[in-house]
Design a protein around this motif. Structure first.
Motif, PDB file in Angstrom:
ATOM      1  N   LYS A  26     -31.621  34.058  63.587  1.00  0.00           N
ATOM      2  CA  LYS A  26     -30.737  32.889  62.542  1.00  0.00           C
ATOM      3  C   LYS A  26     -32.145  32.485  61.669  1.00  0.00           C
ATOM      4  O   LYS A  26     -32.492  32.315  60.482  1.00  0.00           O
ATOM      5  N   PHE A  27     -33.316  31.907  62.323  1.00  0.00           N
ATOM      6  CA  PHE A  27     -33.820  30.429  61.508  1.00  0.00           C
ATOM      7  C   PHE A  27     -35.287  30.892  61.439  1.00  0.00           C
ATOM      8  O   PHE A  27     -35.907  30.395  61.089  1.00  0.00           O
ATOM      9  N   ARG A  41     -44.877  25.997  59.832  1.00  0.00           N
ATOM     10  CA  ARG A  41     -43.045  26.510  60.321  1.00  0.00           C
ATOM     11  C   ARG A  41     -42.441  27.094  61.247  1.00  0.00           C
ATOM     12  O   ARG A  41     -41.557  26.255  61.412  1.00  0.00           O
ATOM     13  N   LEU A  42     -42.847  26.133  62.579  1.00  0.00           N
ATOM     14  CA  LEU A  42     -42.573  25.301  64.027  1.00  0.00           C
ATOM     15  C   LEU A  42     -41.780  24.169  63.387  1.00  0.00           C
ATOM     16  O   LEU A  42     -40.253  24.312  63.252  1.00  0.00           O
ATOM     17  N   SER A  43     -42.289  23.701  62.352  1.00  0.00           N
ATOM     18  CA  SER A  43     -41.590  21.985  62.775  1.00  0.00           C
ATOM     19  C   SER A  43     -40.129  22.755  61.652  1.00  0.00           C
ATOM     20  O   SER A  43     -38.934  21.880  61.725  1.00  0.00           O
ATOM     21  N   LEU A  77     -33.977  22.673  71.998  1.00  0.00           N
ATOM     22  CA  LEU A  77     -33.385  21.598  70.615  1.00  0.00           C
ATOM     23  C   LEU A  77     -32.020  21.843  71.927  1.00  0.00           C
ATOM     24  O   LEU A  77     -31.027  21.146  70.917  1.00  0.00           O
ATOM     25  N   VAL A  78     -31.420  22.974  71.912  1.00  0.00           N
ATOM     26  CA  VAL A  78     -30.056  23.258  72.297  1.00  0.00           C
ATOM     27  C   VAL A  78     -29.616  21.938  73.298  1.00  0.00           C
ATOM     28  O   VAL A  78     -28.644  20.931  73.526  1.00  0.00           O
ATOM     29  N   HIS A  79     -30.501  22.361  74.331  1.00  0.00           N
ATOM     30  CA  HIS A  79     -31.088  20.813  75.587  1.00  0.00           C
ATOM     31  C   HIS A  79     -30.613  19.664  74.385  1.00  0.00           C
ATOM     32  O   HIS A  79     -30.084  18.454  74.987  1.00  0.00           O
ATOM     33  N   VAL A 118     -32.883  24.986  62.964  1.00  0.00           N
ATOM     34  CA  VAL A 118     -31.985  24.641  63.697  1.00  0.00           C
ATOM     35  C   VAL A 118     -31.186  22.799  64.039  1.00  0.00           C
ATOM     36  O   VAL A 118     -29.670  23.607  64.574  1.00  0.00           O
ATOM     37  N   MET A 119     -31.548  22.218  64.153  1.00  0.00           N
ATOM     38  CA  MET A 119     -31.205  21.186  64.499  1.00  0.00           C
ATOM     39  C   MET A 119     -29.938  20.742  63.217  1.00  0.00           C
ATOM     40  O   MET A 119     -28.427  20.201  63.692  1.00  0.00           O
ATOM     41  N   GLU A 120     -30.393  21.346  62.154  1.00  0.00           N
ATOM     42  CA  GLU A 120     -28.918  20.813  61.046  1.00  0.00           C
ATOM     43  C   GLU A 120     -28.300  21.892  61.624  1.00  0.00           C
ATOM     44  O   GLU A 120     -26.932  21.238  61.174  1.00  0.00           O
ATOM     45  N   HIS A 121     -28.646  23.084  61.836  1.00  0.00           N
ATOM     46  CA  HIS A 121     -27.288  24.361  62.178  1.00  0.00           C
ATOM     47  C   HIS A 121     -26.329  23.524  63.261  1.00  0.00           C
ATOM     48  O   HIS A 121     -25.320  23.619  63.557  1.00  0.00           O
ATOM     49  N   LEU A 122     -27.265  23.184  64.198  1.00  0.00           N
ATOM     50  CA  LEU A 122     -26.418  21.935  65.630  1.00  0.00           C
ATOM     51  C   LEU A 122     -25.496  20.908  65.903  1.00  0.00           C
ATOM     52  O   LEU A 122     -24.134  21.261  66.123  1.00  0.00           O
ATOM     53  N   MET A 123     -25.780  20.441  64.217  1.00  0.00           N
ATOM     54  CA  MET A 123     -25.445  19.211  64.721  1.00  0.00           C
ATOM     55  C   MET A 123     -25.535  18.038  63.386  1.00  0.00           C
ATOM     56  O   MET A 123     -26.139  17.725  62.242  1.00  0.00           O
TER      57      MET A 123
END
Length: 124
Positions: free
Chosen positions: A120-121, A15-17, A86-88, A23-28
């Protein structure tokens, strides 16, 4: 493509994965490079930190603590911290805020986004 690999013993690692991937798909969303993000879940980190992130556009390392001051973090707290880190990771990949004076700006952005990403996620 961004490949995220979570290392260490952890309940609900899958679930964490999935959360990290979303999150990364959303950020980038339009990222075309190849980057590996290794997430190491450890019992504790130096200075009782909840997480650390370092790296560049090819390889990013995130460390997450399962405990601080002898108290375990709940899975939701780990997810919140992972969102922050992940933002970092995105900042490192995009080379934004690379100079030392920009550290506060990096932290402001990560803190301002972590709860939104979590809601959101994780809390869908």
């Amino acid at each position: 493509m961004i490949l995220i690999d979570i290392h260490g013993q952890l309940a609900q690692k899958r679930r964490l994965s999935e959360y990290a991937d979303n999150v990364m798909e959303h950020l980038m969303p339009n990222y075309q490079g190849d980057t590996v993000i290794d997430v190491y879940v450890k019992n504790h980190l130096s200075y009782q930190a909840a997480g650390y992130c370092h790296g560049d556009d090819y390889a990013v390392t995130i460390e997450l603590a399962k405990n601080s001051c002898g108290e375990p973090y709940a899975l939701e707290e780990l997810a919140l911290t992972l969102g922050h880190e992940l933002v970092h990771a995105r900042q490192n990949i995009e080379h934004c805020c690379d100079s030392e004076p920009d550290h506060e700006q990096r932290e402001r952005e990560a803190y301002s986004m972590e709860q939104k990403l979590f809601e959101k996620f994780w809390c869908y």
